[in-house]
Design a protein around this motif. Structure first.
Motif, short mmCIF file in Angstrom:
data_model
loop_
_atom_site.label_atom_id
_atom_site.label_comp_id
_atom_site.label_asym_id
_atom_site.label_seq_id
_atom_site.Cartn_x
_atom_site.Cartn_y
_atom_site.Cartn_z
N ILE A 250 0.80 -1.23 0.00
CA ILE A 250 0.00 0.00 0.00
C ILE A 250 0.84 1.30 0.00
O ILE A 250 0.64 2.14 -0.88
CB ILE A 250 -1.01 -0.01 1.18
CG1 ILE A 250 -2.04 -1.12 0.94
CG2 ILE A 250 -1.71 1.34 1.32
CD1 ILE A 250 -2.98 -1.38 2.12
N PRO A 251 1.78 1.47 0.93
CA PRO A 251 2.47 2.77 0.97
C PRO A 251 3.21 3.08 -0.33
O PRO A 251 3.16 4.21 -0.83
CB PRO A 251 3.47 2.63 2.13
CG PRO A 251 3.02 1.43 2.90
CD PRO A 251 2.25 0.56 1.97
N ALA A 252 3.87 2.06 -0.91
CA ALA A 252 4.65 2.29 -2.13
C ALA A 252 3.72 2.61 -3.31
O ALA A 252 4.05 3.44 -4.17
CB ALA A 252 5.51 1.06 -2.43
N VAL A 253 2.57 1.95 -3.37
CA VAL A 253 1.65 2.22 -4.48
C VAL A 253 1.08 3.63 -4.35
O VAL A 253 0.96 4.37 -5.33
CB VAL A 253 0.51 1.17 -4.54
CG1 VAL A 253 -0.57 1.57 -5.53
CG2 VAL A 253 1.08 -0.20 -4.90
N VAL B 115 1.40 6.45 -7.20
CA VAL B 115 0.25 7.15 -7.77
C VAL B 115 0.45 8.66 -7.68
O VAL B 115 0.20 9.41 -8.63
CB VAL B 115 -1.06 6.72 -7.06
CG1 VAL B 115 -2.21 7.68 -7.35
CG2 VAL B 115 -1.44 5.30 -7.47
N LEU B 116 0.98 9.11 -6.53
CA LEU B 116 1.23 10.55 -6.37
C LEU B 116 2.26 11.02 -7.39
O LEU B 116 2.12 12.09 -7.99
CB LEU B 116 1.73 10.82 -4.93
CG LEU B 116 2.12 12.27 -4.65
CD1 LEU B 116 0.91 13.21 -4.82
CD2 LEU B 116 2.68 12.40 -3.23
N ASN C 155 -2.57 -9.81 -8.16
CA ASN C 155 -1.22 -9.31 -8.44
C ASN C 155 -0.84 -8.06 -7.67
O ASN C 155 0.00 -7.28 -8.11
CB ASN C 155 -1.04 -9.05 -9.95
CG ASN C 155 -1.38 -10.26 -10.75
OD1 ASN C 155 -0.80 -11.32 -10.55
ND2 ASN C 155 -2.37 -10.13 -11.63
N ILE C 156 -1.49 -7.82 -6.58
CA ILE C 156 -1.08 -6.75 -5.66
C ILE C 156 -1.09 -7.35 -4.25
O ILE C 156 -1.62 -8.44 -4.05
CB ILE C 156 -2.01 -5.51 -5.75
CG1 ILE C 156 -3.48 -5.91 -5.56
CG2 ILE C 156 -1.84 -4.78 -7.08
CD1 ILE C 156 -4.43 -4.73 -5.54
N ASP C 157 -0.51 -6.63 -3.31
CA ASP C 157 -0.38 -7.19 -1.96
C ASP C 157 -1.74 -7.47 -1.32
O ASP C 157 -2.70 -6.71 -1.50
CB ASP C 157 0.40 -6.19 -1.10
CG ASP C 157 0.92 -6.85 0.16
OD1 ASP C 157 2.13 -7.12 0.23
OD2 ASP C 157 0.11 -7.13 1.08
N ASP C 158 -1.80 -8.56 -0.57
CA ASP C 158 -3.06 -8.95 0.09
C ASP C 158 -3.57 -7.91 1.10
O ASP C 158 -4.73 -7.94 1.48
CB ASP C 158 -2.88 -10.28 0.83
CG ASP C 158 -3.00 -11.45 -0.12
OD1 ASP C 158 -3.39 -11.23 -1.29
OD2 ASP C 158 -2.70 -12.60 0.29
N GLU C 159 -2.65 -7.02 1.51
CA GLU C 159 -3.10 -6.02 2.50
C GLU C 159 -4.15 -5.07 1.93
O GLU C 159 -4.81 -4.33 2.66
CB GLU C 159 -1.91 -5.24 3.08
CG GLU C 159 -1.19 -4.39 2.08
CD GLU C 159 0.11 -3.78 2.65
OE1 GLU C 159 0.48 -4.07 3.80
OE2 GLU C 159 0.75 -3.01 1.92
N PHE D 287 -5.95 7.01 -1.45
CA PHE D 287 -5.45 7.75 -2.63
C PHE D 287 -5.81 9.23 -2.53
O PHE D 287 -5.03 10.10 -2.93
CB PHE D 287 -6.02 7.14 -3.92
CG PHE D 287 -5.46 5.78 -4.22
CD1 PHE D 287 -4.09 5.57 -4.25
CD2 PHE D 287 -6.28 4.70 -4.46
CE1 PHE D 287 -3.55 4.32 -4.51
CE2 PHE D 287 -5.77 3.44 -4.73
CZ PHE D 287 -4.39 3.25 -4.75
N ALA D 288 -7.00 9.51 -2.01
CA ALA D 288 -7.41 10.91 -1.85
C ALA D 288 -6.45 11.62 -0.90
O ALA D 288 -6.02 12.75 -1.16
CB ALA D 288 -8.85 10.97 -1.33
#
Ligand code: BGC
Length: 260
Positions: free
Chosen positions: A46-49, A53-54, A91-95, A105-106
């Motif tokens: 989550i944090p890296a994605v 995105v930013l 294909n993304i982390d289960d978290e 994202f907001a």
């Protein structure tokens, strides 16, 4: 007259390998300026994605075409998304499962966003501006990639989160693990062999949902000439026109509509 900025929205498409986005002209259904892309961080935690995105968002805004604009933002990701919460993780982390992704994202970009499933965004973009734009009937858009994504559209409106790639069929519990484009590559299947796996799948969907047509989207649509004729089904199977930008364009459209 509508303000100039009402004409645009930003779309960002989070995929297993890349996070790509652009400024979209909503009247033309086309990108304005450049398409921006960064690699999806390994494992897509989550944090890296959020940071990625930013980064894409800032790069889009730094273009001269975006100067002075404050436009809606739509994001799509390979997950079931209901009312801003991501409920699965392909294909993304289960978290990401059960996570308030829209809010995250907001927070990351400092602005309200809409969030939808990636295949839904691509399908919606395609039906509004691509291959099915003149078709007001029922359309099933299938993205054949790492998995199989699906979008159900009738009369230009989206029924979200259909997840038809996970259908159980012919003893295969999760059909995308038998017939996605990635499986074809991994197993070194010829297009003929792949066609034999796709045909029963399309036939089953036809039998259950009776669409007016199918549209195939995703990277493999570039090679449609090699395999389209190998899918034997009663209604037309067409190829996506928006290609790789369908997700970005669809996400931007749904962002401008404030999709929830
Ligand atoms: C996921 C879908 C996604 C599709 C394409 C599937 O495995 O379950 O949510 O749309 O892959 O990325």
């Amino acid at each position: 007259m509508a303000k100039k900025q009402d004409r645009f929205a930003i779309g960002i498409d989070i995929g297993g390998t890349g996070i790509k986005g652009g400024l979209v002209d909503l009247r033309k259904g086309a990108l304005v300026g450049e398409r921006k892309k960064v690699k999806t961080p390994k494992g897509a935690p989550i944090p890296a994605v959020k940071n990625a995105v930013l980064e894409v968002y800032n790069e889009i805004l730094s273009q001269k075409e975006a100067k002075g604009l404050d436009v809606p933002v739509g994001i799509c990701m390979p997950s079931v998304v209901r009312h801003g919460v991501s409920y699965s993780a392909a294909n993304i982390d289960d978290e990401w499962i059960g996570y308030p992704a829209r809010e995250a994202f907001a927070d990351a970009i400092g602005k309200q966003v809409s969030l939808v499933n990636d295949a839904d965004a691509a399908g919606y973009g395609e039906v509004r501006f691509g291959e099915a734009a003149d078709n007001i009937g029922s359309v099933i858009v299938l993205t054949l990639g790492t998995g199989i994504g699906s979008a159900l559209i009738h009369d230009g409106r989206l029924f979200p989160n259909s997840e038809l790639g996970h259908m159980e069929l012919d003893g295969h519990e999760d059909y995308e693990r038998f017939a996605s484009s990635k499986v074809r590559e991994n197993e070194g299947l010829s297009f003929e062999e792949w066609g034999k796996r796709l045909t029963p799948y399309f036939q089953k969907l036809e039998q259950l949902l009776e669409p007016d047509e199918f549209i195939i989207s995703g990277g493999i649509s570039k090679q449609a000439d090699d395999f389209l004729h190998l899918i034997e089904v009663g209604v037309p199977v067409k190829v996506a026109k928006l290609r790789n930008n369908a997700g970005i364009i669809g996400a931007a459209l749904l962002g401008a509509e404030n999709w929830d």
